[in-house]
Design a protein around this motif. Structure first.
Motif, PDB file in Angstrom:
ATOM      1  N   THR A  92     -21.897 -34.058 -49.905  1.00  0.00           N
ATOM      2  CA  THR A  92     -22.519 -35.111 -50.720  1.00  0.00           C
ATOM      3  C   THR A  92     -22.815 -34.600 -52.135  1.00  0.00           C
ATOM      4  O   THR A  92     -22.512 -35.274 -53.125  1.00  0.00           O
ATOM      5  CB  THR A  92     -23.813 -35.605 -50.050  1.00  0.00           C
TER       6      THR A  92
ATOM      7  N   LEU B   3     -19.441 -34.002 -54.029  1.00  0.00           N
ATOM      8  CA  LEU B   3     -18.805 -35.239 -54.500  1.00  0.00           C
ATOM      9  C   LEU B   3     -19.609 -35.874 -55.633  1.00  0.00           C
ATOM     10  O   LEU B   3     -19.037 -36.458 -56.558  1.00  0.00           O
ATOM     11  CB  LEU B   3     -18.639 -36.217 -53.343  1.00  0.00           C
ATOM     12  N   GLY B   4     -20.924 -35.762 -55.589  1.00  0.00           N
ATOM     13  CA  GLY B   4     -21.761 -36.267 -56.677  1.00  0.00           C
ATOM     14  C   GLY B   4     -21.493 -35.530 -57.970  1.00  0.00           C
ATOM     15  O   GLY B   4     -21.365 -36.145 -59.040  1.00  0.00           O
TER      16      GLY B   4
ATOM     17  N   LEU C 119     -18.757 -33.908 -58.710  1.00  0.00           N
ATOM     18  CA  LEU C 119     -17.396 -34.247 -59.115  1.00  0.00           C
ATOM     19  C   LEU C 119     -17.352 -35.602 -59.813  1.00  0.00           C
ATOM     20  O   LEU C 119     -16.681 -35.766 -60.837  1.00  0.00           O
ATOM     21  CB  LEU C 119     -16.465 -34.253 -57.894  1.00  0.00           C
ATOM     22  N   SER C 120     -18.095 -36.568 -59.301  1.00  0.00           N
ATOM     23  CA  SER C 120     -18.113 -37.887 -59.936  1.00  0.00           C
ATOM     24  C   SER C 120     -18.752 -37.826 -61.317  1.00  0.00           C
ATOM     25  O   SER C 120     -18.310 -38.489 -62.251  1.00  0.00           O
ATOM     26  CB  SER C 120     -18.822 -38.904 -59.059  1.00  0.00           C
ATOM     27  N   ARG C 121     -19.802 -37.009 -61.484  1.00  0.00           N
ATOM     28  CA  ARG C 121     -20.419 -36.847 -62.808  1.00  0.00           C
ATOM     29  C   ARG C 121     -19.456 -36.169 -63.775  1.00  0.00           C
ATOM     30  O   ARG C 121     -19.374 -36.547 -64.947  1.00  0.00           O
ATOM     31  CB  ARG C 121     -21.707 -36.041 -62.707  1.00  0.00           C
TER      32      ARG C 121
ATOM     33  N   ILE D  13     -16.150 -36.285 -63.659  1.00  0.00           N
ATOM     34  CA  ILE D  13     -15.101 -37.252 -63.991  1.00  0.00           C
ATOM     35  C   ILE D  13     -15.615 -38.296 -64.971  1.00  0.00           C
ATOM     36  O   ILE D  13     -14.936 -38.651 -65.950  1.00  0.00           O
ATOM     37  CB  ILE D  13     -14.543 -37.904 -62.720  1.00  0.00           C
ATOM     38  N   SER D  14     -16.859 -38.760 -64.782  1.00  0.00           N
ATOM     39  CA  SER D  14     -17.405 -39.747 -65.709  1.00  0.00           C
ATOM     40  C   SER D  14     -17.640 -39.137 -67.089  1.00  0.00           C
ATOM     41  O   SER D  14     -17.458 -39.796 -68.104  1.00  0.00           O
ATOM     42  CB  SER D  14     -18.702 -40.337 -65.162  1.00  0.00           C
TER      43      SER D  14
END
Length: 57
Positions: A42, A45-46, A48-50, A52-53
């Motif tokens: 979790t 992935l959090g 990684l999403s930050r 990417i954003s």
């Protein structure tokens, strides 16, 4: 626990379950390891999403 099978069928089931391919040695279940793994995935992935954003904005 009572069985709904007749005694002859119950003996066949017990003999089937005693075969060597049904006697698999398993490690004990460790719930804390599962919790650590879920938290790590979790958080990963959090992050990684930050990332990417941040790269796309």
């Amino acid at each position: 626990m009572t069985s709904r099978l007749n005694p002859e069928d119950q003996k066949h089931v017990e003999a089937y379950l005693q075969l060597s391919q049904h006697q698999v040695e398993r490690r004990p279940f460790r719930p804390w390891m599962l919790l650590v793994l879920v938290l790590a995935v979790t958080i990963g992935l959090g992050l990684l999403s930050r990332l990417i954003s941040y790269l796309t904005l």
